[in-house]
Write a protein that holds these residues in place. Sequence first.
Motif, PDB file in Angstrom:
ATOM      1  N   SER A  39       0.816  -1.223   0.000  1.00 25.57           N
ATOM      2  CA  SER A  39       0.000   0.000   0.000  1.00 25.57           C
ATOM      3  C   SER A  39       0.844   1.265   0.000  1.00 25.57           C
ATOM      4  O   SER A  39       0.319   2.369  -0.105  1.00 25.57           O
ATOM      5  N   MET A  40       2.179   1.108   0.119  1.00 26.44           N
ATOM      6  CA  MET A  40       3.072   2.264   0.087  1.00 26.44           C
ATOM      7  C   MET A  40       3.727   2.468  -1.275  1.00 26.44           C
ATOM      8  O   MET A  40       4.581   3.343  -1.424  1.00 26.44           O
ATOM      9  N   ALA A  41       3.325   1.655  -2.260  1.00 24.87           N
ATOM     10  CA  ALA A  41       3.869   1.828  -3.616  1.00 24.87           C
ATOM     11  C   ALA A  41       3.125   2.964  -4.312  1.00 24.87           C
ATOM     12  O   ALA A  41       2.454   2.796  -5.313  1.00 24.87           O
ATOM     13  N   TRP A  42       3.261   4.143  -3.726  1.00 24.16           N
ATOM     14  CA  TRP A  42       2.523   5.313  -4.189  1.00 24.16           C
ATOM     15  C   TRP A  42       2.977   5.778  -5.570  1.00 24.16           C
ATOM     16  O   TRP A  42       4.135   5.586  -5.972  1.00 24.16           O
ATOM     17  N   CYS A  43       2.078   6.401  -6.236  1.00 24.70           N
ATOM     18  CA  CYS A  43       2.401   7.187  -7.421  1.00 24.70           C
ATOM     19  C   CYS A  43       2.669   8.603  -6.905  1.00 24.70           C
ATOM     20  O   CYS A  43       1.736   9.303  -6.493  1.00 24.70           O
ATOM     21  N   TRP A  44       3.924   9.005  -6.899  1.00 25.85           N
ATOM     22  CA  TRP A  44       4.303  10.268  -6.268  1.00 25.85           C
ATOM     23  C   TRP A  44       3.864  11.455  -7.116  1.00 25.85           C
ATOM     24  O   TRP A  44       4.170  11.543  -8.300  1.00 25.85           O
ATOM     25  N   GLY A  45       3.145  12.382  -6.480  1.00 34.38           N
ATOM     26  CA  GLY A  45       2.499  13.469  -7.217  1.00 34.38           C
ATOM     27  C   GLY A  45       3.431  14.382  -7.965  1.00 34.38           C
ATOM     28  O   GLY A  45       3.126  14.822  -9.078  1.00 34.38           O
ATOM     29  N   GLU A  46       4.593  14.679  -7.395  1.00 37.98           N
ATOM     30  CA  GLU A  46       5.496  15.636  -8.028  1.00 37.98           C
ATOM     31  C   GLU A  46       6.232  15.051  -9.223  1.00 37.98           C
ATOM     32  O   GLU A  46       6.789  15.786 -10.039  1.00 37.98           O
ATOM     33  N   GLY A  47       6.260  13.733  -9.340  1.00 42.63           N
ATOM     34  CA  GLY A  47       7.013  13.090 -10.422  1.00 42.63           C
ATOM     35  C   GLY A  47       6.316  13.217 -11.764  1.00 42.63           C
ATOM     36  O   GLY A  47       5.127  13.551 -11.855  1.00 42.63           O
ATOM     37  N   THR A  48       7.069  12.951 -12.827  1.00 40.70           N
ATOM     38  CA  THR A  48       6.479  12.980 -14.160  1.00 40.70           C
ATOM     39  C   THR A  48       5.677  11.701 -14.383  1.00 40.70           C
ATOM     40  O   THR A  48       6.009  10.635 -13.860  1.00 40.70           O
ATOM     41  N   LEU A  49       4.639  11.817 -15.167  1.00 43.98           N
ATOM     42  CA  LEU A  49       3.764  10.676 -15.430  1.00 43.98           C
ATOM     43  C   LEU A  49       4.536   9.515 -16.032  1.00 43.98           C
ATOM     44  O   LEU A  49       4.329   8.349 -15.676  1.00 43.98           O
ATOM     45  N   ARG A  50       5.472   9.807 -16.929  1.00 43.99           N
ATOM     46  CA  ARG A  50       6.160   8.737 -17.654  1.00 43.99           C
ATOM     47  C   ARG A  50       7.142   7.960 -16.789  1.00 43.99           C
ATOM     48  O   ARG A  50       7.674   6.931 -17.223  1.00 43.99           O
ATOM     49  N   GLU A  51       7.398   8.420 -15.561  1.00 47.37           N
ATOM     50  CA  GLU A  51       8.330   7.718 -14.677  1.00 47.37           C
ATOM     51  C   GLU A  51       7.679   6.535 -13.968  1.00 47.37           C
ATOM     52  O   GLU A  51       8.380   5.746 -13.333  1.00 47.37           O
ATOM     53  N   ASN A  52       6.374   6.390 -14.070  1.00 48.41           N
ATOM     54  CA  ASN A  52       5.698   5.292 -13.393  1.00 48.41           C
ATOM     55  C   ASN A  52       5.991   3.952 -14.065  1.00 48.41           C
ATOM     56  O   ASN A  52       6.420   3.896 -15.219  1.00 48.41           O
ATOM     57  N   VAL A  53       5.728   2.880 -13.338  1.00 49.03           N
ATOM     58  CA  VAL A  53       6.061   1.530 -13.803  1.00 49.03           C
ATOM     59  C   VAL A  53       5.140   1.122 -14.959  1.00 49.03           C
ATOM     60  O   VAL A  53       3.952   1.441 -14.970  1.00 49.03           O
TER      61      VAL A  53
END
Length: 361
Positions: free
Chosen positions: A295-309
């Motif tokens: 539940s801590m595998a957050w999508c971090w708000g400040e990051g760029t969208l394309r950096e997600n898995v």
Amino acid sequence: MKELPPDFLAALRLPVRQEADLDSQQAFFQRPAVLAFYADVAQGPGSDDVLRASAALLPDLHPHRAALLALFCGALVENGADPHLMFDAARQLMGRLLAALAPYCATEPIEIEEVEEGEEAEEAEQQDEEELAAWQAANAAREALAPPARFEVDALRTAADLLVLPMMTMTVRDVRNHRALLADGELVAHLESMHANDSLPFEGLHFLHGAALLSYEDELVVLLPTSRAGMIVRAHGVNNNFHAFSLLQDLMETHAQQLGIRQPPRTRREAEDSDAAAYLWLQAPAFSKGELVDSMAWCWGEGTLRENVRRQGRLVLVALETQDKPNRSWNGFNHVLHSEQDPHVALVRFLAPDEVAAYLA
């Protein structure tokens, strides 16, 4: 191909030897030859040919004059010329400019509170020493220049600032240009390290750095594990993950019934640039074999969208309906960098249950 007029070419080939030779945008467009040529071509059918001819000419001009020519072409793009025709030439020019200026750019070190002894303290001390050394080296390199060379550095910095506007104009109007910008790893690295430097500051480079942080995804997967639903969306011109959350939450409320969303629509805030998370936004590794495992595998708000898995070659965001989530809100992340940015998300199609299960596996 439309030829560039001789008097216009003569204006571009004027020498650049002193401060008075550094035309501002306004001064350049007020030159009679420039004004006359712009009036002739701006509303005519030959503007694309002008961009082709200018792209070929750009490497042969002094960088400051080349940047002014790019500005001229950027104005034609704003009037409807093809934004793709000159972008590569402008991108390569910016790459040459920043590579030449990099030795003189560094961030001024700031004093921070001391860290307790240990490995973390040693790493912080080493980083401080490296930043101080870089700062001193950048300033020493510029101070060591003879006056003509120092003027040339200033001329190149001015050229880079002039070039930002046409590059922005072309980048946000054609996704191919944005992809070419991101593919230029050296240029992106220079934008990251130089856009906010203190030893040789730029006026507008942060705008191009911001454009490089935008994301364009033709097939973004959004999963809703609670209802075992999902969709593929097109997400273009998105600043960061907070921005994506806002756009996606609007779209999800529009299709709440098809997505099996149970919670009521969120209450929108008065400020357009502020919002709050209606879901626990997670990355794909939060789920394994269909179950929540992190539940801590957050999508971090400040990051760029394309950096997600990514999974199955597609970027994946997970929107978990739950009351057990932190209160996440944001302000100032949804702004538009350029009038032509057009940030939006659009439904491509809904996912079948077996597709959702495969992404959550």
